[in-house]
Motif scaffolding. Structure first.
Motif, PDB file in Angstrom:
ATOM      1  N   THR A  54       0.837  -1.197   0.000  1.00  0.00           N
ATOM      2  CA  THR A  54       0.000   0.000   0.000  1.00  0.00           C
ATOM      3  C   THR A  54       0.876   1.252   0.000  1.00  0.00           C
ATOM      4  OG1 THR A  54      -0.145  -0.109   2.420  1.00  0.00           O
ATOM      5  CG2 THR A  54      -1.943  -1.116   1.149  1.00  0.00           C
ATOM      6  N   PRO A  55       0.482   2.286  -0.764  1.00  0.00           N
ATOM      7  CA  PRO A  55       1.364   3.437  -0.970  1.00  0.00           C
ATOM      8  C   PRO A  55       1.367   4.437   0.186  1.00  0.00           C
ATOM      9  CG  PRO A  55      -0.644   3.704  -2.229  1.00  0.00           C
ATOM     10  CD  PRO A  55      -0.724   2.337  -1.618  1.00  0.00           C
ATOM     11  N   VAL A  56       2.555   4.965   0.439  1.00  0.00           N
ATOM     12  CA  VAL A  56       2.765   6.048   1.398  1.00  0.00           C
ATOM     13  C   VAL A  56       3.605   7.112   0.703  1.00  0.00           C
ATOM     14  CG1 VAL A  56       3.696   6.725   3.639  1.00  0.00           C
ATOM     15  CG2 VAL A  56       2.732   4.434   3.337  1.00  0.00           C
ATOM     16  N   VAL A  57       3.117   8.342   0.672  1.00  0.00           N
ATOM     17  CA  VAL A  57       3.841   9.463   0.076  1.00  0.00           C
ATOM     18  C   VAL A  57       4.443  10.297   1.204  1.00  0.00           C
ATOM     19  CG1 VAL A  57       3.663  11.554  -1.321  1.00  0.00           C
ATOM     20  CG2 VAL A  57       2.367   9.505  -1.968  1.00  0.00           C
ATOM     21  N   LEU A  58       5.722  10.646   1.066  1.00  0.00           N
ATOM     22  CA  LEU A  58       6.445  11.414   2.078  1.00  0.00           C
ATOM     23  C   LEU A  58       6.915  12.731   1.465  1.00  0.00           C
ATOM     24  CD1 LEU A  58       8.670   8.497   3.488  1.00  0.00           C
ATOM     25  CD2 LEU A  58       6.438   9.264   4.347  1.00  0.00           C
ATOM     26  N   LEU A  59       6.523  13.854   2.074  1.00  0.00           N
ATOM     27  CA  LEU A  59       6.863  15.178   1.561  1.00  0.00           C
ATOM     28  C   LEU A  59       7.838  15.879   2.513  1.00  0.00           C
ATOM     29  CD1 LEU A  59       3.301  16.401   0.484  1.00  0.00           C
ATOM     30  CD2 LEU A  59       5.025  15.212  -0.897  1.00  0.00           C
ATOM     31  N   HIS A  60       8.915  16.377   1.960  1.00  0.00           N
ATOM     32  CA  HIS A  60      10.002  16.957   2.753  1.00  0.00           C
ATOM     33  C   HIS A  60       9.718  18.392   3.172  1.00  0.00           C
ATOM     34  CE1 HIS A  60      11.550  19.707  -0.361  1.00  0.00           C
ATOM     35  NE2 HIS A  60      11.156  18.791  -1.223  1.00  0.00           N
ATOM     36  N   GLY A  61      10.601  18.903   4.043  1.00  0.00           N
ATOM     37  CA  GLY A  61      10.491  20.274   4.520  1.00  0.00           C
ATOM     38  C   GLY A  61      11.642  21.150   4.078  1.00  0.00           C
ATOM     39  N   PHE A  62      11.779  22.284   4.730  1.00  0.00           N
ATOM     40  CA  PHE A  62      12.791  23.311   4.483  1.00  0.00           C
ATOM     41  C   PHE A  62      13.863  23.189   5.567  1.00  0.00           C
ATOM     42  CE2 PHE A  62      14.317  27.365   6.131  1.00  0.00           C
ATOM     43  CZ  PHE A  62      14.788  28.028   5.019  1.00  0.00           C
ATOM     44  N   PRO A  63      15.129  23.352   5.191  1.00  0.00           N
ATOM     45  CA  PRO A  63      15.697  23.566   3.857  1.00  0.00           C
ATOM     46  C   PRO A  63      16.276  22.260   3.327  1.00  0.00           C
ATOM     47  CG  PRO A  63      17.267  24.243   5.540  1.00  0.00           C
ATOM     48  CD  PRO A  63      16.117  23.585   6.255  1.00  0.00           C
ATOM     49  N   TYR A  67       2.938  28.848  -6.072  1.00  0.00           N
ATOM     50  CA  TYR A  67       3.403  28.001  -4.989  1.00  0.00           C
ATOM     51  C   TYR A  67       2.381  27.929  -3.859  1.00  0.00           C
ATOM     52  CZ  TYR A  67       7.828  27.484  -7.305  1.00  0.00           C
ATOM     53  OH  TYR A  67       8.796  27.138  -8.220  1.00  0.00           O
ATOM     54  N   SER A  68       1.116  28.101  -4.202  1.00  0.00           N
ATOM     55  CA  SER A  68       0.093  27.871  -3.194  1.00  0.00           C
ATOM     56  C   SER A  68       0.176  26.422  -2.752  1.00  0.00           C
ATOM     57  CB  SER A  68      -1.302  28.177  -3.744  1.00  0.00           C
ATOM     58  OG  SER A  68      -1.738  27.160  -4.627  1.00  0.00           O
ATOM     59  N   LYS A  69      -0.171  26.172  -1.492  1.00  0.00           N
ATOM     60  CA  LYS A  69      -0.164  24.796  -1.019  1.00  0.00           C
ATOM     61  C   LYS A  69      -1.256  23.985  -1.720  1.00  0.00           C
ATOM     62  CE  LYS A  69       3.191  26.212   0.974  1.00  0.00           C
ATOM     63  NZ  LYS A  69       3.040  27.416   0.177  1.00  0.00           N
ATOM     64  N   ARG A  70      -2.283  24.657  -2.208  1.00  0.00           N
ATOM     65  CA  ARG A  70      -3.313  23.967  -2.994  1.00  0.00           C
ATOM     66  C   ARG A  70      -2.704  23.382  -4.271  1.00  0.00           C
ATOM     67  NH1 ARG A  70      -8.792  26.674  -2.876  1.00  0.00           N
ATOM     68  NH2 ARG A  70      -8.945  25.138  -1.183  1.00  0.00           N
ATOM     69  N   THR A  71      -1.898  24.158  -4.963  1.00  0.00           N
ATOM     70  CA  THR A  71      -1.243  23.671  -6.179  1.00  0.00           C
ATOM     71  C   THR A  71      -0.226  22.591  -5.855  1.00  0.00           C
ATOM     72  OG1 THR A  71      -1.564  25.755  -7.342  1.00  0.00           O
ATOM     73  CG2 THR A  71       0.228  24.343  -8.107  1.00  0.00           C
ATOM     74  N   MET A  72       0.547  22.778  -4.775  1.00  0.00           N
ATOM     75  CA  MET A  72       1.567  21.799  -4.420  1.00  0.00           C
ATOM     76  C   MET A  72       0.934  20.493  -3.945  1.00  0.00           C
ATOM     77  SD  MET A  72       4.231  24.503  -2.665  1.00  0.00           S
ATOM     78  CE  MET A  72       5.695  23.476  -2.522  1.00  0.00           C
ATOM     79  N   ALA A 107       2.441  11.671   4.554  1.00  0.00           N
ATOM     80  CA  ALA A 107       3.131  12.278   5.690  1.00  0.00           C
ATOM     81  C   ALA A 107       3.984  13.430   5.172  1.00  0.00           C
ATOM     82  CB  ALA A 107       4.008  11.259   6.415  1.00  0.00           C
ATOM     83  N   GLY A 108       3.978  14.540   5.900  1.00  0.00           N
ATOM     84  CA  GLY A 108       4.771  15.694   5.500  1.00  0.00           C
ATOM     85  C   GLY A 108       5.460  16.313   6.699  1.00  0.00           C
ATOM     86  N   HIS A 109       6.610  16.903   6.434  1.00  0.00           N
ATOM     87  CA  HIS A 109       7.383  17.593   7.459  1.00  0.00           C
ATOM     88  C   HIS A 109       7.548  19.052   7.058  1.00  0.00           C
ATOM     89  CE1 HIS A 109      11.415  19.020   8.957  1.00  0.00           C
ATOM     90  NE2 HIS A 109      10.873  18.631  10.088  1.00  0.00           N
ATOM     91  N   ASP A 110       7.318  19.972   8.005  1.00  0.00           N
ATOM     92  CA  ASP A 110       7.592  21.386   7.770  1.00  0.00           C
ATOM     93  C   ASP A 110       6.795  21.878   6.557  1.00  0.00           C
ATOM     94  OD1 ASP A 110       9.733  23.608   8.666  1.00  0.00           O
ATOM     95  OD2 ASP A 110       9.702  23.571   6.473  1.00  0.00           O
ATOM     96  N   ARG A 111       7.433  22.379   5.517  1.00  0.00           N
ATOM     97  CA  ARG A 111       6.695  22.842   4.331  1.00  0.00           C
ATOM     98  C   ARG A 111       5.865  21.704   3.741  1.00  0.00           C
ATOM     99  NH1 ARG A 111       6.299  27.674   5.161  1.00  0.00           N
ATOM    100  NH2 ARG A 111       5.710  28.068   3.006  1.00  0.00           N
ATOM    101  N   GLY A 112       6.435  20.514   3.719  1.00  0.00           N
ATOM    102  CA  GLY A 112       5.699  19.364   3.214  1.00  0.00           C
ATOM    103  C   GLY A 112       4.475  19.040   4.046  1.00  0.00           C
ATOM    104  N   LEU A 131       2.601  21.325   5.483  1.00  0.00           N
ATOM    105  CA  LEU A 131       1.584  22.292   5.063  1.00  0.00           C
ATOM    106  C   LEU A 131       0.938  21.849   3.752  1.00  0.00           C
ATOM    107  CD1 LEU A 131       3.411  25.654   5.878  1.00  0.00           C
ATOM    108  CD2 LEU A 131       1.756  24.391   7.289  1.00  0.00           C
ATOM    109  N   VAL A 132       1.734  21.288   2.863  1.00  0.00           N
ATOM    110  CA  VAL A 132       1.191  20.724   1.624  1.00  0.00           C
ATOM    111  C   VAL A 132       0.289  19.538   1.943  1.00  0.00           C
ATOM    112  CG1 VAL A 132       1.771  19.633  -0.574  1.00  0.00           C
ATOM    113  CG2 VAL A 132       3.190  21.513   0.281  1.00  0.00           C
ATOM    114  N   ALA A 133       0.725  18.687   2.860  1.00  0.00           N
ATOM    115  CA  ALA A 133      -0.074  17.523   3.243  1.00  0.00           C
ATOM    116  C   ALA A 133      -1.400  17.951   3.873  1.00  0.00           C
ATOM    117  CB  ALA A 133       0.721  16.655   4.213  1.00  0.00           C
ATOM    118  N   PHE A 134      -1.361  18.947   4.733  1.00  0.00           N
ATOM    119  CA  PHE A 134      -2.573  19.487   5.349  1.00  0.00           C
ATOM    120  C   PHE A 134      -3.564  19.943   4.284  1.00  0.00           C
ATOM    121  CE2 PHE A 134      -4.654  23.479   6.751  1.00  0.00           C
ATOM    122  CZ  PHE A 134      -5.421  23.007   7.806  1.00  0.00           C
ATOM    123  N   ARG A 135      -3.072  20.673   3.304  1.00  0.00           N
ATOM    124  CA  ARG A 135      -3.945  21.161   2.226  1.00  0.00           C
ATOM    125  C   ARG A 135      -4.459  19.997   1.387  1.00  0.00           C
ATOM    126  NH1 ARG A 135      -7.743  23.971   1.455  1.00  0.00           N
ATOM    127  NH2 ARG A 135      -6.700  25.341   2.956  1.00  0.00           N
TER     128      ARG A 135
END
Length: 288
Positions: free
Chosen positions: A30-39, A76-81, A100-105, A107-111
């Motif tokens: 089953t797939p899990v997507v991981l989104l990174h943060g800054f920097p 670079y809206s979080k909606r687009t990302m 799952a997302g960390h930091d900026r990621g 915020l993208v995950a939340f959206r």
């Protein structure tokens, strides 16, 4: 360009939602997507990703504007990302996935959770508040800790020039300040992060600028509609809510119907400083 890869993962250039994303993919299940943060780049997930790949398909993209993904001038809206993440997973054959997302990621995950509730099965956000809440709790002298948020919120031109003039020092400052365990980011990985940021100053600033503008508007619209995250949500944060005088768990609870909130003794870069803790939490989330 400096390249360090996640061991055992294949790399793809995925064209989706109008941009080409650099994506590391490994494992099966089953797939899990991981989104990174800054920097950082997708490489921040290297420990967690290899562990999860034992029984999941793990997808680690560089966000638009970061790493080796495309860096458009604007949008670079979080909606687009968030739409990027959904489109990348779809191109790889997955119509639903845990995220799952960390930091900026995060915020993208939340959206993504708000905009695509039929796609996101489980959600994890590491060490952030939703954008609207973040701006509401930042005030007085305590807001000095977020000076970079205010710098990159300024109109295009000056922030980019200032940061580009000393990019390694600027981005390295956060790598040093936010890590409880500096050895968690070894020299070769640090070099990747600094190189990637050096090549992406305008797009990184644009990402932050969106969080002082259109992202706030989108959160306000959801709040007015009573839109909430309805999938199981785990939030892990440092205890900076107590340090800055607000209740982080209460802030998150207002956005979620099924929330598990916890704090960690790890620093901001918790997926690198405490990968076993984060992997265990992801596995627990997936059982909910």
């Amino acid at each position: 360009m400096i390249s360090v890869k996640i061991n055992g993962f294949d790399y793809h250039q995925v064209r989706a939602n109008g941009v080409t994303s650099n994506v590391a993919v490994g494992g099966s299940g089953t797939p899990v997507v991981l989104l990174h943060g800054f920097p950082q780049t997708h490489l921040m997930w290297r420990h967690v990703a290899t562990d999860l790949a034992a029984d999941h398909t793990v997808i680690c993209p560089d966000l638009r504007g970061y790493g080796d993904s495309d860096k458009p001038v604007d949008d670079y809206s979080k909606r687009t990302m968030a739409a990027d993440a959904v489109a990348v997973a779809r191109e790889l054959g997955h119509s639903t996935f845990a995220l799952a997302g960390h930091d900026r990621g995060a915020l993208v995950a939340f959206r993504a959770g708000l905009d695509h509730p039929d796609v996101i099965t489980h959600l994890m956000c590491l060490d952030v508040l939703p954008t609207l809440d973040m701006w509401e709790v930042m005030h007085g002298t305590s807001a000095a800790v977020g000076f970079h948020l205010y710098l990159m919120a300024q109109p295009a031109g000056l922030p980019e020039r200032m940061i580009a003039a000393s990019s390694d020092e600027f981005f390295g400052y956060f790598l040093d300040l936010w890590a409880n365990d500096p050895e968690a980011i070894p020299a070769d990985v640090r070099a990747v992060y600094l190189d990637a940021c050096r090549r992406a100053v305008p797009s990184i600033v644009a990402d932050y600028r969106a969080s002082a503008g259109v992202d706030v508007t989108h959160d306000q619209e959801d709040l007015a509609r009573g839109n909430q995250l309805r999938m199981p949500l785990t939030v892990i944060q440092q205890d900076w809510g107590a340090a800055l005088g607000f209740d982080a768990a209460a802030r998150w609870k207002a956005w979620a119907t099924d929330l598990q909130h916890q704090t960690t003794t790890a620093g901001h870069f918790m997926a690198e400083e405490a990968p076993t803790e984060i992997t265990t939490a992801i596995r627990a989330l997936l059982k909910r």
